[in-house]
Design a protein around this motif. Structure first.
Motif, PDB file in Angstrom:
ATOM      1  N   PRO A   4     -26.379   7.502  -7.187  1.00 23.82           N
ATOM      2  CA  PRO A   4     -26.222   6.810  -5.902  1.00 23.82           C
ATOM      3  C   PRO A   4     -27.570   6.728  -5.184  1.00 23.82           C
ATOM      4  CG  PRO A   4     -24.554   8.525  -6.160  1.00 23.82           C
ATOM      5  CD  PRO A   4     -25.535   8.711  -7.266  1.00 23.82           C
ATOM      6  N   ARG A   5     -27.785   5.621  -4.476  1.00 22.32           N
ATOM      7  CA  ARG A   5     -29.058   5.447  -3.780  1.00 22.32           C
ATOM      8  C   ARG A   5     -29.185   6.487  -2.658  1.00 22.32           C
ATOM      9  NH1 ARG A   5     -25.343   2.157  -1.672  1.00 22.32           N
ATOM     10  NH2 ARG A   5     -25.359   1.649   0.559  1.00 22.32           N
ATOM     11  N   ALA A   6     -30.377   6.985  -2.456  1.00 22.62           N
ATOM     12  CA  ALA A   6     -30.633   7.985  -1.415  1.00 22.62           C
ATOM     13  C   ALA A   6     -31.448   7.352  -0.295  1.00 22.62           C
ATOM     14  CB  ALA A   6     -31.373   9.183  -1.992  1.00 22.62           C
ATOM     15  N   LEU A   7     -31.141   7.745   0.902  1.00 19.01           N
ATOM     16  CA  LEU A   7     -31.858   7.275   2.080  1.00 19.01           C
ATOM     17  C   LEU A   7     -32.426   8.485   2.801  1.00 19.01           C
ATOM     18  CD1 LEU A   7     -32.474   5.099   4.353  1.00 19.01           C
ATOM     19  CD2 LEU A   7     -30.269   5.779   5.335  1.00 19.01           C
ATOM     20  N   LYS A   8     -33.719   8.438   3.139  1.00 19.19           N
ATOM     21  CA  LYS A   8     -34.332   9.514   3.906  1.00 19.19           C
ATOM     22  C   LYS A   8     -34.841   8.959   5.227  1.00 19.19           C
ATOM     23  CE  LYS A   8     -35.653  13.018   0.553  1.00 19.19           C
ATOM     24  NZ  LYS A   8     -36.733  13.933   0.112  1.00 19.19           N
TER      25      LYS A   8
ATOM     26  N   PHE B  69     -33.645  13.785   7.363  1.00 18.02           N
ATOM     27  CA  PHE B  69     -32.217  13.644   7.080  1.00 18.02           C
ATOM     28  C   PHE B  69     -32.069  12.797   5.812  1.00 18.02           C
ATOM     29  CE2 PHE B  69     -32.933  14.130  11.568  1.00 18.02           C
ATOM     30  CZ  PHE B  69     -31.931  14.985  12.014  1.00 18.02           C
ATOM     31  N   THR B  70     -31.335  13.312   4.838  1.00 17.73           N
ATOM     32  CA  THR B  70     -31.111  12.589   3.591  1.00 17.73           C
ATOM     33  C   THR B  70     -29.638  12.189   3.497  1.00 17.73           C
ATOM     34  OG1 THR B  70     -32.853  13.861   2.498  1.00 17.73           O
ATOM     35  CG2 THR B  70     -31.336  12.655   1.076  1.00 17.73           C
ATOM     36  N   PHE B  71     -29.413  10.936   3.180  1.00 15.77           N
ATOM     37  CA  PHE B  71     -28.058  10.384   3.092  1.00 15.77           C
ATOM     38  C   PHE B  71     -27.840   9.815   1.689  1.00 15.77           C
ATOM     39  CE2 PHE B  71     -29.589  10.080   7.400  1.00 15.77           C
ATOM     40  CZ  PHE B  71     -28.520  10.444   8.196  1.00 15.77           C
ATOM     41  N   VAL B  72     -26.789  10.272   1.027  1.00 16.43           N
ATOM     42  CA  VAL B  72     -26.413   9.765  -0.290  1.00 16.43           C
ATOM     43  C   VAL B  72     -24.923   9.465  -0.255  1.00 16.43           C
ATOM     44  CG1 VAL B  72     -26.316  10.227  -2.767  1.00 16.43           C
ATOM     45  CG2 VAL B  72     -28.195  11.166  -1.404  1.00 16.43           C
ATOM     46  N   PRO B  73     -24.501   8.279  -0.698  1.00 15.69           N
ATOM     47  CA  PRO B  73     -23.057   7.998  -0.739  1.00 15.69           C
ATOM     48  C   PRO B  73     -22.315   9.037  -1.564  1.00 15.69           C
ATOM     49  CG  PRO B  73     -24.308   5.979  -1.041  1.00 15.69           C
ATOM     50  CD  PRO B  73     -25.312   7.105  -1.073  1.00 15.69           C
ATOM     51  N   SER B  74     -21.198   9.517  -1.055  1.00 17.84           N
ATOM     52  CA  SER B  74     -20.406  10.535  -1.748  1.00 17.84           C
ATOM     53  C   SER B  74     -19.757   9.934  -2.993  1.00 17.84           C
ATOM     54  CB  SER B  74     -19.329  11.079  -0.809  1.00 17.84           C
ATOM     55  OG  SER B  74     -18.489  11.996  -1.474  1.00 17.84           O
ATOM     56  N   THR B  75     -19.711  10.728  -4.042  1.00 18.23           N
ATOM     57  CA  THR B  75     -19.089  10.267  -5.291  1.00 18.23           C
ATOM     58  C   THR B  75     -17.723  10.901  -5.524  1.00 18.23           C
ATOM     59  OG1 THR B  75     -20.248  12.005  -6.524  1.00 18.23           O
ATOM     60  CG2 THR B  75     -21.316   9.836  -6.398  1.00 18.23           C
ATOM     61  N   ASP B  76     -17.308  11.812  -4.631  1.00 12.39           N
ATOM     62  CA  ASP B  76     -16.026  12.493  -4.852  1.00 12.39           C
ATOM     63  C   ASP B  76     -15.020  12.243  -3.716  1.00 12.39           C
ATOM     64  OD1 ASP B  76     -17.041  13.972  -2.785  1.00 12.39           O
ATOM     65  OD2 ASP B  76     -17.042  15.895  -3.841  1.00 12.39           O
ATOM     66  N   GLY B  77     -15.322  11.256  -2.871  1.00 14.99           N
ATOM     67  CA  GLY B  77     -14.392  10.929  -1.800  1.00 14.99           C
ATOM     68  C   GLY B  77     -14.332  11.952  -0.688  1.00 14.99           C
TER      69      GLY B  77
END
Length: 308
Positions: free
Chosen positions: A4-8, A35-43
């Motif tokens: 998943p794409r990461a955003l910092k 702050f690092t944001f990554v879309p969750s893969t497990d809901g």
């Protein structure tokens, strides 16, 4: 499957008021929270890097992100959020503002929208309740802000590069609510006149690095005389900082953090040495202060998107 794409996102610490600019001046400092944001893969929502009590759905970064998604008319997505922040909690250096600004910026960036810094300030001010911390967190530098007819107006100023800000963080908190409660409901006309001239002078002093002007104008009458009583070490630290080379000494936000404003790196080093000596003497007497001391510069850039 690709990762998943990461955003910092980086947001600076901020110091509200800068002494005489009560509720209207704010300064960005180069103590940066990431702050690092990554879309969750497990809901599931996952939040790391902060105290466990802040790792739930009421986390300020997450709630700010959700609020912004709603305002922008986009669908929020569950995230893995990692917080790497040196900003002390409830210490007067804008920890809540940094979280709010990061959450709002994440909503923009993850949805592919260009950052609208003016609108981010409007939304962040609504969530924080006032713009004095969030405006410099977004814009960097020294910012004068005020609200009029539902809009936040800002004026940004550069800060002289040679100035140093020695942040002194004691091992205790001053609650914002208590810091508000001790303030008088009304002030004399003479106090308002005193404050107005010195507030304008403070902006000029920070722009130019004029140490003499800093020393002359940094004498607040609206809030510091009352809030200083909530900081047990205030008088001793103020006296030590000014006697060892600081041009001015102010309470950062509502405290308990204090700032010694110094003409240059050399003066700041002298202040640090004096404070370290005080800490050493205190420890020898069996009562270590536990002061955290950081020498900082003004942050020029404010909010930054590093990746994503």
């Amino acid at each position: 499957m690709s990762e998943p794409r990461a955003l910092k996102i980086q947001v600076p610490a901020t110091s509200a008021n800068v002494g005489v600019g009560f509720d209207c001046l704010g300064l960005a400092l180069d103590m940066m929270a990431t702050f690092t944001f990554v879309p969750s893969t497990d809901g599931q929502l996952h939040i790391e890097g902060c105290e466990s009590r802040f790792c739930g759905a009421d986390n300020l970064v997450w709630t700010s992100y959700c609020h912004t998604c709603s305002e922008l008319g986009i669908i929020e997505e569950l995230l893995n959020i990692t917080i790497d922040s040196p900003i002390p909690l409830a210490g007067g250096l804008g920890s809540s503002s940094a979280c709010i600004v990061a959450g709002i910026a994440a909503a923009y960036a993850l949805s592919g929208l260009s950052l609208d810094r003016e609108r981010i300030i409007q939304m962040a001010s609504s969530l924080e309740g006032h713009p004095d911390n969030v405006a410099p967190a977004v814009l960097g530098g020294l910012v004068c802000s005020f609200s009029n007819a539902g809009r936040v107006w800002t004026q940004r100023f550069d800060v002289a590069e040679e100035l140093r800000f020695v942040a002194i963080v004691p091992p205790y908190e001053v609650r914002t609510a208590e810091a508000r409660r001790v303030l008088p409901a009304e002030v004399p006309m003479a106090t308002a006149v005193w404050q107005t001239g010195r507030c304008v002078a403070m902006v000029r002093a920070l722009e130019t690095g004029d140490a003499e002007l800093l020393a002359a104008c940094a004498h607040d009458k609206l809030h510091e005389p009352y809030r200083a009583r909530l900081i047990p070490d205030y008088e001793a630290l103020r006296s030590a900082a000014l006697s060892s080379g600081a041009s001015a000494f102010v309470i950062s936000g509502s405290g308990a953090t204090m700032l010694a404003i110094c003409k240059n790196e050399q003066k700041a080093a002298g202040v640090r040495r004096m404070l370290a000596t005080m800490e050493s003497v205190s420890a020898a007497e069996g009562a270590r202060r536990g002061l955290r001391i950081e020498t900082l510069q003004a942050c020029k850039t404010g909010l930054k998107i590093l990746a994503g």
